[in-house]
Design an enzyme around this catalytic site. Sequence first.
Site, PDB file in Angstrom:
ATOM      1  N   ASP A 193       0.842  -1.208   0.000  1.00 31.22           N
ATOM      2  CA  ASP A 193       0.000   0.000   0.000  1.00 31.22           C
ATOM      3  C   ASP A 193       0.872   1.253   0.000  1.00 31.22           C
ATOM      4  O   ASP A 193       0.373   2.380  -0.125  1.00 31.22           O
ATOM      5  CB  ASP A 193      -1.019  -0.004   1.152  1.00 31.22           C
ATOM      6  CG  ASP A 193      -0.369  -0.084   2.523  1.00 31.22           C
ATOM      7  OD1 ASP A 193       0.869  -0.225   2.604  1.00 31.22           O
ATOM      8  OD2 ASP A 193      -1.107  -0.013   3.522  1.00 31.22           O
ATOM      9  N   GLU A 201       9.056  -4.613  10.397  1.00 33.56           N
ATOM     10  CA  GLU A 201       9.534  -3.330   9.859  1.00 33.56           C
ATOM     11  C   GLU A 201      10.027  -2.418  10.990  1.00 33.56           C
ATOM     12  O   GLU A 201       9.426  -2.368  12.080  1.00 33.56           O
ATOM     13  CB  GLU A 201       8.398  -2.636   9.087  1.00 33.56           C
ATOM     14  CG  GLU A 201       8.833  -1.254   8.550  1.00 33.56           C
ATOM     15  CD  GLU A 201       7.894  -0.645   7.523  1.00 33.56           C
ATOM     16  OE1 GLU A 201       6.891  -1.274   7.141  1.00 33.56           O
ATOM     17  OE2 GLU A 201       8.193   0.497   7.103  1.00 33.56           O
ATOM     18  N   ASP A 246      -1.245  -6.011  -0.527  1.00 37.35           N
ATOM     19  CA  ASP A 246      -1.569  -5.412   0.776  1.00 37.35           C
ATOM     20  C   ASP A 246      -3.056  -5.124   0.910  1.00 37.35           C
ATOM     21  O   ASP A 246      -3.686  -4.632  -0.037  1.00 37.35           O
ATOM     22  CB  ASP A 246      -0.833  -4.064   0.900  1.00 37.35           C
ATOM     23  CG  ASP A 246       0.248  -4.096   1.961  1.00 37.35           C
ATOM     24  OD1 ASP A 246       0.218  -4.980   2.839  1.00 37.35           O
ATOM     25  OD2 ASP A 246       1.124  -3.213   1.903  1.00 37.35           O
TER      26      ASP A 246
HETATM   27  O1  KIV Z   1       3.532  -1.193   1.638  1.00 37.71           O
HETATM   28  C1  KIV Z   1       4.695  -1.621   1.626  1.00 37.71           C
HETATM   29  O2  KIV Z   1       5.505  -1.325   0.745  1.00 37.71           O
HETATM   30  C2  KIV Z   1       5.102  -2.501   2.725  1.00 37.71           C
HETATM   31  C3  KIV Z   1       6.546  -2.905   2.790  1.00 37.71           C
HETATM   32  C4  KIV Z   1       7.380  -1.751   3.142  1.00 37.71           C
HETATM   33  C5  KIV Z   1       6.764  -4.071   3.669  1.00 37.71           C
HETATM   34  O3  KIV Z   1       4.303  -2.852   3.537  1.00 37.71           O
END
Ligand code: KIV
Length: 274
Positions: A47, A185, A86
């Site tokens: 996302d 993260e 996501d």
């Molecule tokens: O949205 C994204 O790019 C993420 C990564 C940084 C793990 O969740």
Amino acid sequence: MATAVVRISAEMIRARKGGVPIVSLTAYTYPIARLLDDHVDLLLVGDSVAMVLHGHKTTLGASLEMMIAHGQAVMRGSARACVVVDMPAGSYETSAAQAVASARRIVEETGCQAVKLEGGVDVAGQIAAIVAAGIPVMGHIGLQPQSVEKDGGYKIKGRTPENVAALLRDADAVEKAGAFSLVIEGTIETVAAELTRRVAIPTIGIGASSDCDGQILVIDDMVGLTVDRVPKFVKEYADLRSVVTEAAARYAAEVRSRTFPGPGHVFSNDKDKA
Ligand code: KIV
């Protein structure tokens, strides 16, 4: 005869715990998916697309429709990587039923292998319900970009004993709920290593530790295309900012001096093909 390409499944990623590190990058578009597919095990339609491609200030700008459109583009461009999409903020927090409905839409409309959502103990019910519906789930703990407004900014996790205890509880809850892997993260290195030893599912680190079972970076950060602040944990493997700005400057000069288009880029007779 060409051999058929076998798509990496979520179960194949789960089986990589403690093995050769899992290589992951975000991808949001067809051409980038085409370029990355041979080099990575996992492509995440993060996302972060809301910030990286759409210019929103946070990932809260992502919608289910946005994630599905980018998921479809990445699936068209990839044949081999495990593609995870996501779940955007607002698509899963309310109830297990809401989470399952959103996850089903993502998988049915994109054909992706799995979904990812942020949270630990607070979303364990949602993860368990999505997994029970037959959809693999990747968890995401530590710094959770969907919560930065609530948290008052991008804060590194695992700095206090209370926070470490909360991270351990979150990792346990995500694993117990049936997730096949776990993104960690923005977490103190030693804590990320401890979390990796603790859970039986692979951990994918970003701003975490080389001890994680795999790593992920945002593609635009990694190739030096990010125009705003680049976080400390990013290593830029290329400088596409300079490549793009130098190309734009050369093009502008050639258009203004009428040297573009030259003889090689115009049609001189009716046999010329576009
Ligand atoms: O949205 C994204 O790019 C993420 C990564 C940084 C793990 O969740």
